[in-house]
Design a protein around this motif. Structure first.
Motif: not given
Length: 197
Positions: A62-84
């Motif tokens: 849960e931590r590695l495959a969800t929490g860590q990915i969300i944390e990494d993705v959330d660092a991106e400010p642009d919504p489209l780049v974040r989705a990609r």
């Protein structure tokens, strides 16, 4: 690995690999101790019982495959780049091949069911937010999140079950990059913050 120098993380990662190989039944202390080249006593140094190991392993997933990915993705400010970025990370290399489909297949086990439910809710909520950030109203963002998550589950199941029939689902398979790009384009098509043409 030196005998007696195995950490609780070593045990949890071994348990996750066992889950990927054979489900909950494969998380057997004696087998894992042999794989880790330690005695059964090493296990009891770190865990009260097999159920505690299973819980720790699922929480690590849960931590590695969800929490860590969300944390990494959330660092991106642009919504489209974040989705990609989210789709690229989620469908990229697996640390333990076949783990997610194996966990989903064990949903009848109460411990697995509880963690899987929590992970699924977290992921769907996050996906809904990703699509809302791209300009969709909440209800539409939720529907797009459900479709995206269904596509994700199907993609990783194809990768696990029939990689020869669907080599595009493999991260290094022929046409993989183009297939992933196409999937992402389908998922973000028609969104207010998605450039047309």
């Amino acid at each position: 690995m030196a005998k007696g120098r195995v950490t609780s993380e070593d045990w949890t990662m071994a348990a996750l690999a066992a889950l990927a190989r054979g489900g909950v039944a494969a998380v057997a202390v004696d087998v894992l101790a042999k794989e880790l080249a330690v005695t059964r006593g090493s296990f009891y140094w770190h865990f009260k019982n097999r159920e505690a190991l299973l819980v720790a392993a699922l929480e690590a997933w849960e931590r590695l495959a969800t929490g860590q990915i969300i944390e990494d993705v959330d660092a991106e400010p642009d919504p489209l780049v974040r989705a990609r970025k989210l789709f690229a990370l989620a469908l990229g290399d697996e640390e333990i091949a076949g783990l997610e489909p194996a966990i989903v297949a064990q949903v009848d086990h109460p411990t697995v069911a509880a963690v899987l439910d929590r992970v699924t809710r977290t992921r769907l909520d996050y996906l809904t937010r990703v699509f809302a950030d791209l300009g969709l109203p909440d209800a539409d963002a939720r529907r797009r999140a459900l479709a995206a998550y269904a596509a994700y589950l199907g993609w990783i199941e194809l990768r696990r079950a029939v990689p020869r029939a669907a080599p595009e689902t493999l991260t290094d398979g022929e046409g993989a990059r183009e297939a992933l790009d196409h999937l992402v384009e389908l998922l973000v098509a028609g969104l207010p913050h998605h450039p047309t043409g």
